[in-house]
Design an enzyme around this catalytic site. Structure first.
Site, PDB file in Angstrom:
ATOM      1  CG  ASN A 164      42.028  31.722  53.307  1.00 56.11           C
ATOM      2  OD1 ASN A 164      42.370  31.759  52.132  1.00 56.11           O
ATOM      3  ND2 ASN A 164      42.740  32.288  54.266  1.00 56.11           N
ATOM      4  CG  HIS A 174      41.963  27.271  47.206  1.00 57.96           C
ATOM      5  ND1 HIS A 174      43.099  27.079  47.963  1.00 57.96           N
ATOM      6  CD2 HIS A 174      41.456  28.466  47.598  1.00 57.96           C
ATOM      7  CE1 HIS A 174      43.282  28.103  48.767  1.00 57.96           C
ATOM      8  NE2 HIS A 174      42.283  28.961  48.574  1.00 57.96           N
ATOM      9  CB  CYS A 175      36.855  25.599  49.854  1.00 50.91           C
ATOM     10  SG  CYS A 175      35.242  26.180  50.420  1.00 50.91           S
ATOM     11  N   PRO A 176      37.134  28.968  48.853  1.00 48.63           N
ATOM     12  CG  PRO A 176      35.751  30.349  47.595  1.00 48.63           C
ATOM     13  CD  PRO A 176      36.354  28.994  47.607  1.00 48.63           C
TER      14      PRO A 176
END
Length: 367
Positions: A160, A155-157
């Site tokens: 998002n 999950h890449c911030p």
């Protein structure tokens, strides 16, 4: 009503917080566009030919970068198909069982016709309690999205979003084009950055933009290069970030190379067979995200091989998928055309030849 309202406020605050990294990147990119196009090209470069070449090349890199970034952010991660979800009766049956072994017997019965090769570290069927489904291979539950994501990478911030089967190609192109964007700015801005230090440029607002643009592009280039090289290595090995940290467990044990089909096939599994689509942020990955070809396709003793299994016929939209036992999709079969030892028919032929040779040896020993 109060608890429900507080939960709604909490979710809204979380949504805003999750979008902060994306907003930050958007502001940086918007400023870089202004600094490069207006302050550098229009205000500082006197040579018309150089100005035109820089602007044309910059806008090509800018469009590809923003297109890939948009696709990575707004492409929804794919979730397992309904065949992997438990029916209402199966859920009730599973809830009534208290013993773990009894629950595993139920899950094994439900998973026997699904294209699943991986297990938990203890050898059990991978099951998601929150989503109430049997997990397909390479599928993981994302705590941020609160969903099971097909071929989840991480999950890449900064986008998002979960990076998985549906948008991993977009993520790779985003890294490639953002690196190209930063390197282009660094290379073309360098001479004017040097002129700033030796007082070759007049005092103006452009000095600050030229200096800071060079530093920002250089720093981003270093971090993006390392991340891009790492994910290129993952693509070549046909691994996700999660699989790189913990090898996927098959029935015979954990195997970090279980899904690797060779460099060319690993690359085409992500980018597809059509070369013209490779550089474009359009979906062209092979497969359906629920089942993957593997060099260990016949290693599962619970699923006997059969030479009579063929890929399922094409179905119209809305029809449910029926998974034959351990059958590969058409797009996956194309990956294995040059590897007959991985196909079930090849395995059956090998077994037949092996059995014939064993009979001949036994007859020789008797004589």
């Amino acid at each position: 009503m109060a608890p429900s309202g507080s939960r709604s406020i909490k979710r809204s605050c979380q949504t805003v917080l999750y979008w902060i990294p994306v907003i930050f990147i958007t502001i940086i990119v918007a400023w870089s566009y202004y600094a490069y196009v207006v302050q550098l090209c229009i205000e500082s470069i006197d040579n018309i030919g150089e100005k035109i070449v820089y602007l044309l090349a910059y806008h090509v890199a800018f469009i590809l970068f923003t297109w890939a970034y948009w696709q990575t952010i707004f492409t929804k991660p794919m979730n397992p198909m309904k065949e992997f979800h438990l029916s209402y009766s199966d859920k009730e049956l599973l809830e009534r069982e208290d013993r773990g072994e009894s629950q595993q017997e139920i899950l094994r019965r439900l998973a026997k016709d699904l294209p699943i090769y991986t297990r938990t570290m203890s050898g059990a069927i991978r099951f998601c309690d929150r989503c109430q489904l049997v997990k397909p291979d390479r599928c993981h539950h994302c705590s941020v999205c609160d969903k099971c994501i097909l071929k989840m990478d991480h999950h890449c911030p900064w986008v998002n979003n979960c990076v998985g089967f549906s948008n991993y190609k977009f993520f790779m192109l985003f890294l490639a084009y953002s690196l190209l964007y930063c390197l282009f700015i660094t290379a073309t801005d360098l001479q004017y950055f040097i002129k700033f230090w030796i007082d070759g440029l007049p005092d103006s607002q452009a000095k600050f933009h030229i200096m800071f643009l060079f530093f920002a592009a250089s720093m981003f280039s270093v971090s993006l290069a390392s991340l891009f090289v790492y994910h290129c290595w993952l693509v070549c090995k046909n691994r996700s970030t999660l699989e790189a940290f913990r090898a996927p467990p098959f029935r015979h044990g954990a195997d970090k190379n279980g899904f690797s089909l060779g460099l060319s096939k690993n690359f085409r599994q992500v980018f597809g067979d059509e070369i013209r689509y490779w550089p474009l942020p359009v979906f062209s990955s092979l497969g359906d995200g629920c089942s993957f070809p593997t060099c260990l396709v016949n290693q599962d003793p619970e699923q006997p091989t059969s030479s009579g299994h063929n890929p399922p016929p094409n179905k119209t939209v809305g029809e449910s998928h029926q998974f034959p036992i351990k059958t590969l999709r058409e797009s996956q079969s194309r990956l294995l055309n040059s590897a007959p030892s991985w196909t079930e028919n090849g395995a059956a032929e090998d077994k037949e030849r092996l059995g014939t040779s064993n009979i001949e040896m036994a007859l020789e020993n008797e004589t």
